[in-house]
Design an enzyme around this catalytic site. Structure first.
Site, short mmCIF file in Angstrom:
data_model
loop_
_atom_site.label_atom_id
_atom_site.label_comp_id
_atom_site.label_asym_id
_atom_site.label_seq_id
_atom_site.Cartn_x
_atom_site.Cartn_y
_atom_site.Cartn_z
N ARG A 80 0.88 -1.18 0.00
CA ARG A 80 0.00 0.00 0.00
C ARG A 80 0.91 1.22 0.00
O ARG A 80 1.71 1.41 0.94
CB ARG A 80 -0.90 0.00 1.23
N HIS A 91 -7.40 0.80 -6.32
CA HIS A 91 -7.57 -0.10 -5.17
C HIS A 91 -8.25 -1.38 -5.67
O HIS A 91 -9.42 -1.65 -5.38
CB HIS A 91 -8.44 0.60 -4.12
N GLN A 140 -10.05 -3.99 -3.23
CA GLN A 140 -11.34 -3.52 -2.72
C GLN A 140 -12.44 -3.81 -3.75
O GLN A 140 -13.52 -4.27 -3.41
CB GLN A 140 -11.27 -2.02 -2.42
N ASP A 181 -17.28 7.34 -1.50
CA ASP A 181 -16.00 7.26 -0.78
C ASP A 181 -15.70 8.66 -0.23
O ASP A 181 -16.34 9.64 -0.63
CB ASP A 181 -14.90 6.76 -1.74
N CYS A 201 -16.33 1.73 0.76
CA CYS A 201 -15.13 0.93 1.03
C CYS A 201 -14.68 1.07 2.48
O CYS A 201 -13.97 0.21 2.98
CB CYS A 201 -14.02 1.32 0.08
N ARG A 239 -13.56 -8.54 1.73
CA ARG A 239 -12.13 -8.29 1.49
C ARG A 239 -11.33 -9.55 1.78
O ARG A 239 -10.42 -9.91 1.04
CB ARG A 239 -11.63 -7.14 2.39
N1 NVA Z 1 -9.96 6.82 -1.30
C1 NVA Z 1 -9.62 6.33 0.01
C2 NVA Z 1 -9.85 4.87 0.08
C3 NVA Z 1 -9.54 4.24 1.42
C4 NVA Z 1 -9.76 2.76 1.43
C5 NVA Z 1 -8.16 6.66 0.29
O1 NVA Z 1 -7.32 6.48 -0.60
O2 NVA Z 1 -7.86 7.11 1.40
N1 CP Z 2 -11.15 -0.11 2.54
C1 CP Z 2 -9.90 -0.21 2.96
O1 CP Z 2 -8.96 -0.45 2.19
O2 CP Z 2 -9.74 -0.06 4.30
P1 CP Z 2 -8.37 0.15 5.08
O3 CP Z 2 -7.82 1.49 4.67
O4 CP Z 2 -8.75 0.10 6.53
O5 CP Z 2 -7.42 -0.94 4.71
#
Ligand code: NVA
Ligand code: CP
Length: 303
Positions: free
Chosen positions: A102, A129, A132, A219, A259, A287
Protein backbone atom coordinates in the site's frame (compact mmCIF):
# COMPACT_ATOMS: atom_id res chain seq x y z
CA UNK A 1 -2.15 -13.58 -14.03
CA UNK A 2 1.29 -12.92 -12.45
CA UNK A 3 0.51 -9.88 -10.30
CA UNK A 4 -2.47 -7.78 -9.22
CA UNK A 5 -1.26 -4.27 -9.98
CA UNK A 6 -4.47 -2.74 -11.39
CA UNK A 7 -7.77 -3.99 -12.81
CA UNK A 8 -6.88 -2.57 -16.23
CA UNK A 9 -4.48 -5.55 -16.53
CA UNK A 10 -7.15 -8.22 -15.88
CA UNK A 11 -9.49 -9.82 -18.38
CA UNK A 12 -13.19 -10.24 -17.60
CA UNK A 13 -12.58 -14.00 -17.34
CA UNK A 14 -9.80 -13.50 -14.77
CA UNK A 15 -12.05 -11.25 -12.69
CA UNK A 16 -14.95 -13.72 -12.76
CA UNK A 17 -12.60 -16.59 -11.92
CA UNK A 18 -11.41 -14.72 -8.80
CA UNK A 19 -15.00 -14.00 -7.77
CA UNK A 20 -15.97 -17.65 -8.18
CA UNK A 21 -12.99 -18.81 -6.14
CA UNK A 22 -13.75 -16.16 -3.51
CA UNK A 23 -17.30 -17.53 -3.19
CA UNK A 24 -15.93 -21.05 -2.82
CA UNK A 25 -13.36 -20.05 -0.19
CA UNK A 26 -16.03 -18.12 1.70
CA UNK A 27 -18.32 -21.16 1.70
CA UNK A 28 -15.49 -23.39 2.91
CA UNK A 29 -14.52 -20.99 5.67
CA UNK A 30 -18.13 -20.69 6.86
CA UNK A 31 -18.41 -24.49 6.94
CA UNK A 32 -15.14 -25.02 8.82
CA UNK A 33 -13.41 -26.71 5.88
CA UNK A 34 -9.69 -25.99 6.35
CA UNK A 35 -7.30 -25.39 3.47
CA UNK A 36 -3.53 -25.44 3.45
CA UNK A 37 -3.06 -24.19 -0.09
CA UNK A 38 -0.30 -21.74 0.88
CA UNK A 39 1.35 -23.86 3.59
CA UNK A 40 4.92 -22.76 4.31
CA UNK A 41 4.58 -19.54 2.33
CA UNK A 42 5.08 -15.99 3.53
CA UNK A 43 3.43 -12.80 2.34
CA UNK A 44 5.21 -9.52 3.09
CA UNK A 45 2.83 -6.59 3.59
CA UNK A 46 4.43 -3.16 3.07
CA UNK A 47 2.37 -0.23 4.34
CA UNK A 48 3.22 3.41 3.59
CA UNK A 49 -0.30 4.48 4.60
CA UNK A 50 -2.68 3.54 7.41
CA UNK A 51 -4.99 0.53 7.15
CA UNK A 52 -7.48 -1.46 9.19
CA UNK A 53 -9.27 -3.72 6.70
CA UNK A 54 -6.47 -4.39 4.23
CA UNK A 55 -3.92 -5.27 6.87
CA UNK A 56 -6.15 -7.49 8.97
CA UNK A 57 -7.85 -9.26 6.06
CA UNK A 58 -4.58 -10.07 4.28
CA UNK A 59 -2.92 -11.24 7.47
CA UNK A 60 -5.88 -13.38 8.52
CA UNK A 61 -6.40 -14.66 5.00
CA UNK A 62 -2.81 -15.80 4.78
CA UNK A 63 -3.11 -17.69 8.10
CA UNK A 64 -6.37 -19.29 6.96
CA UNK A 65 -4.60 -20.55 3.84
CA UNK A 66 -1.87 -22.15 5.95
CA UNK A 67 0.82 -19.51 5.40
CA UNK A 68 2.35 -16.59 7.28
CA UNK A 69 2.15 -12.83 6.86
CA UNK A 70 4.71 -10.20 7.85
CA UNK A 71 3.61 -6.62 8.54
CA UNK A 72 6.33 -4.33 7.21
CA UNK A 73 5.84 -0.68 8.05
CA UNK A 74 7.74 1.48 5.61
CA UNK A 75 8.88 3.58 8.57
CA UNK A 76 10.88 0.62 9.84
CA UNK A 77 12.14 -0.61 6.47
CA UNK A 78 15.21 0.83 4.76
CA UNK A 79 12.84 1.88 1.96
CA UNK A 80 11.71 4.61 4.39
CA UNK A 81 15.33 5.84 4.49
CA UNK A 82 15.68 5.91 0.73
CA UNK A 83 16.72 2.37 -0.29
CA UNK A 84 15.44 2.07 -3.86
CA UNK A 85 12.33 0.00 -4.45
CA UNK A 86 14.23 -1.88 -7.16
CA UNK A 87 16.72 -3.22 -4.56
CA UNK A 88 14.02 -3.87 -1.98
CA UNK A 89 12.12 -5.92 -4.57
CA UNK A 90 15.13 -8.09 -5.39
CA UNK A 91 15.99 -8.70 -1.73
CA UNK A 92 12.45 -9.49 -0.58
CA UNK A 93 12.00 -11.85 -3.55
CA UNK A 94 14.70 -14.05 -1.97
CA UNK A 95 12.75 -14.46 1.29
CA UNK A 96 9.07 -14.16 0.51
CA UNK A 97 6.49 -15.81 -1.76
CA UNK A 98 4.46 -12.65 -2.39
CA UNK A 99 4.28 -8.95 -1.50
CA UNK A 100 1.24 -6.81 -0.82
CA UNK A 101 2.03 -3.11 -0.92
CA UNK A 102 0.00 0.00 0.00
CA UNK A 103 1.70 3.18 -1.13
CA UNK A 104 1.26 6.50 -2.95
CA UNK A 105 2.68 6.19 -6.45
CA UNK A 106 1.40 3.49 -8.78
CA UNK A 107 4.87 3.44 -10.35
CA UNK A 108 6.32 2.09 -7.11
CA UNK A 109 4.05 -0.96 -7.30
CA UNK A 110 4.86 -1.45 -10.98
CA UNK A 111 8.60 -1.17 -10.18
CA UNK A 112 8.35 -3.82 -7.49
CA UNK A 113 6.76 -6.13 -10.03
CA UNK A 114 9.38 -5.34 -12.66
CA UNK A 115 12.42 -5.89 -10.42
CA UNK A 116 11.11 -8.58 -8.09
CA UNK A 117 10.51 -12.19 -9.04
CA UNK A 118 7.46 -12.93 -6.88
CA UNK A 119 3.77 -11.90 -7.20
CA UNK A 120 2.99 -8.30 -6.24
CA UNK A 121 -0.46 -7.28 -5.00
CA UNK A 122 -1.57 -3.66 -4.96
CA UNK A 123 -3.19 -2.95 -1.59
CA UNK A 124 -4.05 0.66 -2.65
CA UNK A 125 -2.21 3.44 -4.39
CA UNK A 126 -3.29 6.96 -5.26
CA UNK A 127 -4.32 5.51 -8.63
CA UNK A 128 -6.32 2.43 -7.69
CA UNK A 129 -7.57 -0.10 -5.17
CA UNK A 130 -8.12 -3.35 -7.08
CA UNK A 131 -8.50 -5.66 -4.04
CA UNK A 132 -11.34 -3.52 -2.72
CA UNK A 133 -13.19 -3.67 -6.02
CA UNK A 134 -12.90 -7.45 -6.31
CA UNK A 135 -14.55 -7.69 -2.87
CA UNK A 136 -17.14 -5.12 -4.01
CA UNK A 137 -18.02 -7.16 -7.10
CA UNK A 138 -18.31 -10.30 -4.99
CA UNK A 139 -20.70 -8.44 -2.69
CA UNK A 140 -22.81 -7.00 -5.50
CA UNK A 141 -23.18 -10.45 -7.04
CA UNK A 142 -24.24 -11.89 -3.66
CA UNK A 143 -27.01 -9.31 -3.35
CA UNK A 144 -28.15 -9.14 -6.98
CA UNK A 145 -27.26 -12.66 -8.21
CA UNK A 146 -25.66 -11.15 -11.31
CA UNK A 147 -23.38 -8.32 -12.45
CA UNK A 148 -24.06 -7.95 -16.16
CA UNK A 149 -26.62 -5.25 -16.92
CA UNK A 150 -26.80 -3.73 -13.41
CA UNK A 151 -26.81 0.06 -13.07
CA UNK A 152 -23.89 1.20 -10.92
CA UNK A 153 -23.66 4.74 -9.59
CA UNK A 154 -20.65 6.30 -7.84
CA UNK A 155 -20.95 9.68 -6.16
CA UNK A 156 -17.95 11.77 -5.11
CA UNK A 157 -14.25 12.09 -5.82
CA UNK A 158 -12.78 10.66 -9.02
CA UNK A 159 -10.12 9.00 -6.86
CA UNK A 160 -8.50 5.57 -6.58
CA UNK A 161 -11.88 3.99 -5.79
CA UNK A 162 -13.64 5.69 -8.70
CA UNK A 163 -10.81 4.58 -11.01
CA UNK A 164 -10.96 0.92 -9.98
CA UNK A 165 -14.75 0.76 -9.75
CA UNK A 166 -15.14 2.23 -13.22
CA UNK A 167 -12.77 -0.32 -14.76
CA UNK A 168 -14.01 -3.30 -12.73
CA UNK A 169 -17.72 -2.61 -13.17
CA UNK A 170 -17.43 -1.97 -16.91
CA UNK A 171 -15.35 -5.11 -17.41
CA UNK A 172 -18.09 -7.27 -15.86
CA UNK A 173 -20.86 -5.68 -17.93
CA UNK A 174 -22.36 -3.11 -15.58
CA UNK A 175 -23.61 0.31 -16.69
CA UNK A 176 -21.55 2.92 -14.85
CA UNK A 177 -22.55 6.50 -14.02
CA UNK A 178 -20.35 8.77 -11.92
CA UNK A 179 -21.33 12.04 -10.28
CA UNK A 180 -18.14 14.05 -9.72
CA UNK A 181 -17.61 17.81 -9.42
CA UNK A 182 -15.78 19.48 -12.31
CA UNK A 183 -12.04 19.15 -11.76
CA UNK A 184 -12.36 15.91 -9.75
CA UNK A 185 -12.88 13.41 -12.54
CA UNK A 186 -11.12 10.01 -12.69
CA UNK A 187 -7.60 9.53 -14.01
CA UNK A 188 -7.00 10.07 -17.73
CA UNK A 189 -5.94 6.43 -18.23
CA UNK A 190 -9.33 5.36 -16.90
CA UNK A 191 -11.22 7.89 -19.01
CA UNK A 192 -9.31 6.61 -22.06
CA UNK A 193 -10.40 3.08 -21.15
CA UNK A 194 -14.05 4.16 -20.92
CA UNK A 195 -13.99 5.56 -24.44
CA UNK A 196 -14.74 2.04 -25.71
CA UNK A 197 -17.91 1.86 -23.60
CA UNK A 198 -21.16 3.64 -24.42
CA UNK A 199 -22.64 2.52 -21.07
CA UNK A 200 -20.38 4.92 -19.10
CA UNK A 201 -21.09 8.53 -18.26
CA UNK A 202 -20.05 11.28 -15.86
CA UNK A 203 -22.59 13.84 -14.72
CA UNK A 204 -22.44 16.60 -12.13
CA UNK A 205 -25.74 15.92 -10.35
CA UNK A 206 -25.82 13.08 -7.76
CA UNK A 207 -29.61 12.73 -8.06
CA UNK A 208 -29.33 12.42 -11.83
CA UNK A 209 -26.51 9.88 -11.53
CA UNK A 210 -28.53 7.76 -9.10
CA UNK A 211 -31.56 7.47 -11.41
CA UNK A 212 -32.61 3.82 -11.58
CA UNK A 213 -29.41 2.64 -9.86
CA UNK A 214 -29.12 -0.92 -8.53
CA UNK A 215 -25.93 -0.09 -6.63
CA UNK A 216 -24.89 3.23 -5.07
CA UNK A 217 -21.29 3.75 -3.97
CA UNK A 218 -19.38 6.57 -2.36
CA UNK A 219 -16.00 7.26 -0.78
CA UNK A 220 -14.33 9.99 1.26
CA UNK A 221 -13.93 13.49 -0.17
CA UNK A 222 -10.25 13.61 0.82
CA UNK A 223 -8.19 10.44 0.53
CA UNK A 224 -5.07 9.50 2.45
CA UNK A 225 -2.30 11.86 1.42
CA UNK A 226 -4.71 14.75 0.75
CA UNK A 227 -4.79 16.01 4.33
CA UNK A 228 -3.82 19.54 3.21
CA UNK A 229 -6.87 19.74 0.94
CA UNK A 230 -9.54 18.76 3.46
CA UNK A 231 -11.10 22.22 3.86
CA UNK A 232 -10.96 23.05 0.14
CA UNK A 233 -12.59 19.70 -0.65
CA UNK A 234 -15.37 20.19 1.88
CA UNK A 235 -16.47 23.12 -0.28
CA UNK A 236 -15.92 21.43 -3.65
CA UNK A 237 -17.82 18.28 -2.67
CA UNK A 238 -20.73 19.83 -0.82
CA UNK A 239 -23.87 17.96 -1.95
CA UNK A 240 -21.92 14.99 -3.33
CA UNK A 241 -23.53 12.77 -0.72
CA UNK A 242 -25.66 9.64 -0.57
CA UNK A 243 -28.76 10.90 1.28
CA UNK A 244 -32.54 10.47 1.15
CA UNK A 245 -32.93 12.46 -2.10
CA UNK A 246 -30.32 10.34 -3.85
CA UNK A 247 -31.90 7.15 -2.49
CA UNK A 248 -35.31 8.28 -3.79
CA UNK A 249 -33.83 8.51 -7.28
CA UNK A 250 -32.40 4.95 -7.20
CA UNK A 251 -34.34 1.69 -7.52
CA UNK A 252 -36.28 0.84 -4.33
CA UNK A 253 -34.10 -2.24 -3.76
CA UNK A 254 -30.80 -0.46 -4.44
CA UNK A 255 -27.88 -1.47 -2.25
CA UNK A 256 -25.45 1.07 -0.80
CA UNK A 257 -21.73 0.45 -0.57
CA UNK A 258 -18.71 2.18 0.94
CA UNK A 259 -15.13 0.93 1.03
CA UNK A 260 -14.67 2.49 4.51
CA UNK A 261 -13.55 4.37 6.48
CA UNK A 262 -16.66 6.59 6.12
CA UNK A 263 -17.13 10.23 7.07
CA UNK A 264 -20.75 10.46 8.14
CA UNK A 265 -22.62 13.60 7.07
CA UNK A 266 -19.99 14.24 4.42
CA UNK A 267 -20.19 11.68 1.59
CA UNK A 268 -23.03 9.73 3.25
CA UNK A 269 -25.63 10.56 5.90
CA UNK A 270 -25.62 8.54 9.14
CA UNK A 271 -29.20 7.58 8.37
CA UNK A 272 -28.47 5.99 4.98
CA UNK A 273 -25.27 4.44 6.32
CA UNK A 274 -27.08 2.69 9.17
CA UNK A 275 -30.00 1.63 6.95
CA UNK A 276 -27.48 -0.08 4.68
CA UNK A 277 -24.95 -1.22 7.27
CA UNK A 278 -25.56 -4.88 6.41
CA UNK A 279 -24.35 -4.39 2.83
CA UNK A 280 -21.43 -2.19 3.87
CA UNK A 281 -20.10 -4.67 6.44
CA UNK A 282 -20.70 -7.68 4.19
CA UNK A 283 -18.56 -5.76 1.70
CA UNK A 284 -15.84 -5.28 4.33
CA UNK A 285 -15.96 -9.00 5.18
CA UNK A 286 -15.55 -9.95 1.54
CA UNK A 287 -12.13 -8.29 1.49
CA UNK A 288 -10.98 -11.43 3.29
CA UNK A 289 -12.52 -13.88 0.84
CA UNK A 290 -11.67 -12.02 -2.36
CA UNK A 291 -8.05 -11.50 -1.30
CA UNK A 292 -7.67 -15.16 -0.35
CA UNK A 293 -8.76 -15.95 -3.91
CA UNK A 294 -6.20 -13.50 -5.30
CA UNK A 295 -3.41 -14.99 -3.17
CA UNK A 296 -4.32 -18.54 -4.19
CA UNK A 297 -4.34 -17.64 -7.89
CA UNK A 298 -1.02 -15.75 -7.65
CA UNK A 299 0.95 -17.71 -5.08
CA UNK A 300 -0.19 -21.35 -5.13
CA UNK A 301 2.51 -22.29 -7.63
CA UNK A 302 5.26 -20.17 -6.09
CA UNK A 303 6.39 -22.60 -3.39
N1 NVA B 1 -9.96 6.82 -1.30
C1 NVA B 1 -9.62 6.33 0.01
C2 NVA B 1 -9.85 4.87 0.08
C3 NVA B 1 -9.54 4.24 1.42
C4 NVA B 1 -9.76 2.76 1.43
C5 NVA B 1 -8.16 6.66 0.29
O1 NVA B 1 -7.32 6.48 -0.60
O2 NVA B 1 -7.86 7.11 1.40
N1 CP C 1 -11.15 -0.11 2.54
C1 CP C 1 -9.90 -0.21 2.96
O1 CP C 1 -8.96 -0.45 2.19
O2 CP C 1 -9.74 -0.06 4.30
P1 CP C 1 -8.37 0.15 5.08
O3 CP C 1 -7.82 1.49 4.67
O4 CP C 1 -8.75 0.10 6.53
O5 CP C 1 -7.42 -0.94 4.71
Amino acid sequence: MKHLLKLLDLSTEEIIDILNLADQLKYEQKHGIPHNILKGMTLGMIFQKASTRTRVSFETGMYQLGGNALFLSSKELQIGRGEPVQDTARVLSRYLNGIMIRTYEQSEVENLAEYGSIPIINGLTDFCHPCQVLADLQTIREYKNKLDGLNFCYIGDGNNMANSLTVGCLKVGMNVTLACPEGYYPDKKVLDFTSDYDNFKIVNSPVEAAADADVLYTDVWASMGMEDEVEKRKIAFKGYQINDSVMASAKPDAIVMHCLPAHREEEITSKVFEQHAKEIFDEAENRLHAQKAVMVRLMANEG
